[in-house]
Design an enzyme around this catalytic site. Sequence first.
Site, PDB file in Angstrom:
ATOM      1  N   CYS A   2      47.980 -43.475 -66.990  1.00 47.12           N
ATOM      2  CA  CYS A   2      49.620 -43.481 -66.654  1.00 47.12           C
ATOM      3  C   CYS A   2      49.826 -42.581 -65.575  1.00 47.12           C
ATOM      4  O   CYS A   2      49.469 -41.553 -65.619  1.00 47.12           O
ATOM      5  CB  CYS A   2      50.552 -43.558 -67.615  1.00 47.12           C
ATOM      6  SG  CYS A   2      50.382 -44.759 -69.040  1.00 47.12           S
ATOM      7  N   ARG A  27      45.485 -43.872 -61.864  1.00 47.12           N
ATOM      8  CA  ARG A  27      45.509 -43.339 -63.319  1.00 47.12           C
ATOM      9  C   ARG A  27      45.706 -44.455 -64.085  1.00 47.12           C
ATOM     10  O   ARG A  27      45.786 -44.374 -65.487  1.00 47.12           O
ATOM     11  CB  ARG A  27      46.695 -42.488 -63.260  1.00 47.12           C
ATOM     12  CG  ARG A  27      46.487 -41.309 -62.453  1.00 47.12           C
ATOM     13  CD  ARG A  27      47.822 -40.239 -62.485  1.00 47.12           C
ATOM     14  NE  ARG A  27      47.826 -39.793 -63.747  1.00 47.12           N
ATOM     15  CZ  ARG A  27      47.329 -38.623 -64.061  1.00 47.12           C
ATOM     16  NH1 ARG A  27      46.722 -37.726 -63.244  1.00 47.12           N
ATOM     17  NH2 ARG A  27      47.352 -38.079 -65.244  1.00 47.12           N
ATOM     18  N   TRP A  74      48.578 -47.552 -67.980  1.00 49.09           N
ATOM     19  CA  TRP A  74      47.544 -47.905 -68.773  1.00 49.09           C
ATOM     20  C   TRP A  74      47.698 -48.325 -70.160  1.00 49.09           C
ATOM     21  O   TRP A  74      48.266 -47.234 -70.760  1.00 49.09           O
ATOM     22  CB  TRP A  74      46.531 -46.750 -68.369  1.00 49.09           C
ATOM     23  CG  TRP A  74      44.925 -47.048 -69.057  1.00 49.09           C
ATOM     24  CD1 TRP A  74      44.099 -47.594 -68.368  1.00 49.09           C
ATOM     25  CD2 TRP A  74      44.778 -46.919 -69.956  1.00 49.09           C
ATOM     26  NE1 TRP A  74      43.110 -47.697 -69.182  1.00 49.09           N
ATOM     27  CE2 TRP A  74      43.263 -47.351 -70.347  1.00 49.09           C
ATOM     28  CE3 TRP A  74      44.820 -46.282 -71.463  1.00 49.09           C
ATOM     29  CZ2 TRP A  74      42.570 -47.163 -71.593  1.00 49.09           C
ATOM     30  CZ3 TRP A  74      44.386 -45.884 -72.585  1.00 49.09           C
ATOM     31  CH2 TRP A  74      43.129 -46.669 -72.564  1.00 49.09           C
ATOM     32  N   ASN A 100      53.883 -40.860 -70.384  1.00 47.48           N
ATOM     33  CA  ASN A 100      52.235 -40.644 -70.308  1.00 47.48           C
ATOM     34  C   ASN A 100      51.857 -40.128 -71.511  1.00 47.48           C
ATOM     35  O   ASN A 100      52.251 -38.849 -71.771  1.00 47.48           O
ATOM     36  CB  ASN A 100      51.721 -40.168 -68.941  1.00 47.48           C
ATOM     37  CG  ASN A 100      50.300 -40.056 -69.010  1.00 47.48           C
ATOM     38  OD1 ASN A 100      49.578 -40.625 -69.685  1.00 47.48           O
ATOM     39  ND2 ASN A 100      49.822 -39.031 -68.046  1.00 47.48           N
ATOM     40  N   GLY A 101      51.091 -40.718 -72.264  1.00 47.93           N
ATOM     41  CA  GLY A 101      50.564 -40.101 -73.372  1.00 47.93           C
ATOM     42  C   GLY A 101      50.646 -41.131 -74.703  1.00 47.93           C
ATOM     43  O   GLY A 101      50.938 -42.266 -74.360  1.00 47.93           O
ATOM     44  N   GLU A 485      23.398 -42.180 -65.381  1.00 48.51           N
ATOM     45  CA  GLU A 485      24.518 -42.443 -64.065  1.00 48.51           C
ATOM     46  C   GLU A 485      24.464 -43.527 -63.455  1.00 48.51           C
ATOM     47  O   GLU A 485      25.652 -44.119 -63.334  1.00 48.51           O
ATOM     48  CB  GLU A 485      24.796 -40.949 -63.359  1.00 48.51           C
ATOM     49  CG  GLU A 485      25.787 -40.889 -62.585  1.00 48.51           C
ATOM     50  CD  GLU A 485      27.175 -40.962 -62.858  1.00 48.51           C
ATOM     51  OE1 GLU A 485      27.380 -40.936 -64.061  1.00 48.51           O
ATOM     52  OE2 GLU A 485      27.919 -41.024 -62.235  1.00 48.51           O
ATOM     53  N   LYS A 489      27.673 -46.296 -63.419  1.00 52.01           N
ATOM     54  CA  LYS A 489      28.195 -47.021 -62.316  1.00 52.01           C
ATOM     55  C   LYS A 489      28.102 -48.399 -62.076  1.00 52.01           C
ATOM     56  O   LYS A 489      29.098 -48.895 -61.833  1.00 52.01           O
ATOM     57  CB  LYS A 489      27.606 -46.310 -60.940  1.00 52.01           C
ATOM     58  CG  LYS A 489      27.619 -44.871 -60.668  1.00 52.01           C
ATOM     59  CD  LYS A 489      29.330 -44.484 -59.981  1.00 52.01           C
ATOM     60  CE  LYS A 489      30.097 -44.048 -61.142  1.00 52.01           C
ATOM     61  NZ  LYS A 489      29.950 -42.989 -61.965  1.00 52.01           N
ATOM     62  N   GLU A 492      30.426 -50.121 -64.973  1.00 51.17           N
ATOM     63  CA  GLU A 492      32.054 -49.828 -64.969  1.00 51.17           C
ATOM     64  C   GLU A 492      32.844 -50.638 -63.726  1.00 51.17           C
ATOM     65  O   GLU A 492      33.885 -50.981 -63.967  1.00 51.17           O
ATOM     66  CB  GLU A 492      32.275 -48.219 -65.278  1.00 51.17           C
ATOM     67  CG  GLU A 492      32.012 -47.570 -63.895  1.00 51.17           C
ATOM     68  CD  GLU A 492      32.483 -46.310 -63.811  1.00 51.17           C
ATOM     69  OE1 GLU A 492      33.677 -45.868 -64.590  1.00 51.17           O
ATOM     70  OE2 GLU A 492      32.013 -45.087 -63.204  1.00 51.17           O
ATOM     71  N   HIS A 508       9.735 -47.614 -76.822  1.00 48.94           N
ATOM     72  CA  HIS A 508      10.269 -47.605 -78.351  1.00 48.94           C
ATOM     73  C   HIS A 508      11.321 -48.883 -78.550  1.00 48.94           C
ATOM     74  O   HIS A 508      12.151 -48.419 -79.571  1.00 48.94           O
ATOM     75  CB  HIS A 508      10.692 -45.981 -78.407  1.00 48.94           C
ATOM     76  CG  HIS A 508       9.419 -45.234 -78.567  1.00 48.94           C
ATOM     77  ND1 HIS A 508       8.663 -45.132 -79.439  1.00 48.94           N
ATOM     78  CD2 HIS A 508       9.121 -44.386 -77.401  1.00 48.94           C
ATOM     79  CE1 HIS A 508       7.655 -44.094 -78.938  1.00 48.94           C
ATOM     80  NE2 HIS A 508       8.098 -43.746 -77.812  1.00 48.94           N
ATOM     81  N   LYS A 607      41.486 -43.446 -64.127  1.00 53.01           N
ATOM     82  CA  LYS A 607      40.772 -42.323 -63.790  1.00 53.01           C
ATOM     83  C   LYS A 607      40.943 -41.031 -64.823  1.00 53.01           C
ATOM     84  O   LYS A 607      39.810 -40.563 -64.808  1.00 53.01           O
ATOM     85  CB  LYS A 607      41.416 -41.962 -62.334  1.00 53.01           C
ATOM     86  CG  LYS A 607      40.670 -40.917 -61.606  1.00 53.01           C
ATOM     87  CD  LYS A 607      39.318 -41.262 -60.896  1.00 53.01           C
ATOM     88  CE  LYS A 607      38.491 -40.013 -60.328  1.00 53.01           C
ATOM     89  NZ  LYS A 607      37.344 -40.358 -60.145  1.00 53.01           N
TER      90      LYS A 607
HETATM   91  O1  M6R Z   1      37.934 -36.281 -65.267  1.00 51.96           O
HETATM   92  P1  M6R Z   1      36.718 -36.170 -66.087  1.00 51.96           P
HETATM   93  O2  M6R Z   1      35.405 -35.759 -65.402  1.00 51.96           O
HETATM   94  O3  M6R Z   1      36.976 -35.362 -67.274  1.00 51.96           O
HETATM   95  O4  M6R Z   1      36.262 -37.587 -66.569  1.00 51.96           O
HETATM   96  C1  M6R Z   1      35.393 -38.180 -67.269  1.00 51.96           C
HETATM   97  C2  M6R Z   1      35.112 -39.536 -67.387  1.00 51.96           C
HETATM   98  O5  M6R Z   1      36.270 -40.089 -67.975  1.00 51.96           O
HETATM   99  C3  M6R Z   1      34.726 -40.156 -66.104  1.00 51.96           C
HETATM  100  O6  M6R Z   1      33.624 -39.417 -65.802  1.00 51.96           O
HETATM  101  C4  M6R Z   1      34.558 -41.414 -66.286  1.00 51.96           C
HETATM  102  O7  M6R Z   1      33.340 -41.806 -66.847  1.00 51.96           O
HETATM  103  C5  M6R Z   1      34.116 -42.282 -64.780  1.00 51.96           C
HETATM  104  N1  M6R Z   1      35.018 -43.340 -64.711  1.00 51.96           N
HETATM  105  C6  M6R Z   1      32.865 -42.419 -64.377  1.00 51.96           C
HETATM  106  O8  M6R Z   1      32.724 -43.059 -63.173  1.00 51.96           O
END
Ligand code: M6R
Length: 612
Positions: A2, A27, A74, A100-101, A485, A489, A492, A508, A607
């Site tokens: 948010c 956000r 959000w 927000n929260g 990673e 990527k 997501e 395994h 984000k």
């Molecule tokens: O702001 P942060 O690095 O603490 O965020 C952690 C995760 O939320 C963030 O890395 C998330 O996994 C991303 N969408 C990955 O691309």
Amino acid sequence: MCGIVGYIGSRTAYPILIKGLQRLEYRGYDSAGIALLDNNNVNVYKCKGKVRDLEQLTNGNPIGGTIGIGHTRWATHGIPNDVNAHPHTSMNGKFVVVHNGIIENFAHLRNELISRGYSFKSETDTEVLACLIENIYTSTNVSAETAVRIALTKVVGAYGLVVICTTEPNKLIAARKGSPLVIGMGHGEYFIASDATPIVEYTDQMVYLNDGEIAILTNDNLNITNLNDERKDPNVTTVDINIDNIDKGDYEHYMLKEIHEQPISLSDTFRGRINPDLKQINLGGITEVLPRISNAKRIIIVACGTSYHAGLVGEYLFEEYARIPVEVEYASEFRYRNPIINAGDVIIAISQSGETADTLAAIRMAKEQGALILGICNVAGSSIPRETHAGIYTHAGPEIGVASTKAFTAQVMVLTMMAFLIGKKRNIISTEKYEEMISNMLKVPQSIEALMKNEAHIREIAHLYKDATNAIYLGRGYLYPVALEGALKLKEISYIHAEGYPAAEMKHGPIALIDQNMPVFVLATKDKYYEKIVNNIQEVKARRGQVIAIVSEGDETIRKMADHVIEVPNIDEALMPLIAVVPLQIISYYVAVMRGCNVDQPRNLAKSVTVE
Ligand code: M6R
């Protein structure tokens, strides 16, 4: 999670709010809304969808007024729809709130308010808060800010909120606990937002609200108190954000821009931190605590998502070059599992945003137990750096795309510098090795630039696999976290199911998934695992899997067995994560674009994850 924006002053609030919401849309982007206070009338516009849908909604309607608040959502409580969108107005229209929260005891508060005659239009916790404030205001005859203060003492949970009171229309009331709020100090005007990005084009003078603080903003005054109504002096800081960094420029998406920025962002990460003679690393943010870090019995890295993957690279680096035992923990697990934290442990929190709720809670818990807490964060002034004992900013510049790219490489670069510095201080690595690693590190930006010249080839590969339904990523050693990673990527932003594994684990279980339809991305550059990973490729090919291998320049062996190869420049294996991750970022980007996905704002994500 948010985004909140607010304005009070003499300009028309509407364009400031809309632009601010656009900057904050990363956000949360399932609904948007604004409230404008114009001659004691409040006009509230809100709808499901993006800020551009909100703009359409306001088209032709009154949008005057010099005081206003806005929100991009959000969803936590209640599905994304017009009614659940913020701002929320209290039942009798006296208060309008953006939040927000999460108000955890909202159900209990809601029932209490129902018993006092209140009814609700939405399913949200925020509407309950608006009504609670109003109920206190009307039943106790206190000022609006006192009503907010009393209401917040009854609330369990997290909030960053901004409130308009329609019967005291010349002020905004803001409060923070757990969710960030920044106040921009203008001349005869104030701005408020969840982060600095909507404010920087008006002022660089900002005040970061602390948890438990309430701010009352009028045209010409800012008054900050705590929940006990004790006055707090605003701590004004100068924020250095270049407005160009928060625009997309000529790029179609922020993610592509941020991928391409990596040669520059990495140079920014080590700018001023390597002596001109290239013989010494200086990390000013941890200088004072360096002896304590060097003598650490154990380092515990806590993080989430991509930052967790950077932490895993850090584990390999610290154990190899500094010989300090490292544990890497998901912050969400660490905070709740009653971990053993000893005197002599050093906790490193890694976070791009510096606001991730679980990471923040994890360091608070470890701090109470006496550990030294360090932060590796990107957003200056965010909550984690303000709560750590010391730390290092990554200086990657604003990262707007939800999928983290340049923040990851910057985090890994900081961890690399730390590991070499501490390794040298502990006499684990020789002066020659130390200097050699420094000069290798400085070659990383140009190596990324070189591999990006192959972007067209990488895009062609993306095209071939855009319709995949699953994908596997394999790596060993330093490249195992990169496999994780790469898979994150892809999933997501393109919604393709993808998993990363240490290559040797394939036997395994995951090998059962391999058939002619399974793309397998293998990180197979020339390092000490090379022969072994070649065997893993053979095993995949024997089961007719499609191998896309990331290989060192000039590798002819793997070229003969893989379906596709992407060459990357040779570099020391400890630095290879910084380079090998880039083609995986590029593939994910193009696959998502070719599938018609919203790359910068993938579904269900936000984000900055400020709720647990
Ligand atoms: O702001 P942060 O690095 O603490 O965020 C952690 C995760 O939320 C963030 O890395 C998330 O996994 C991303 N969408 C990955 O691309």
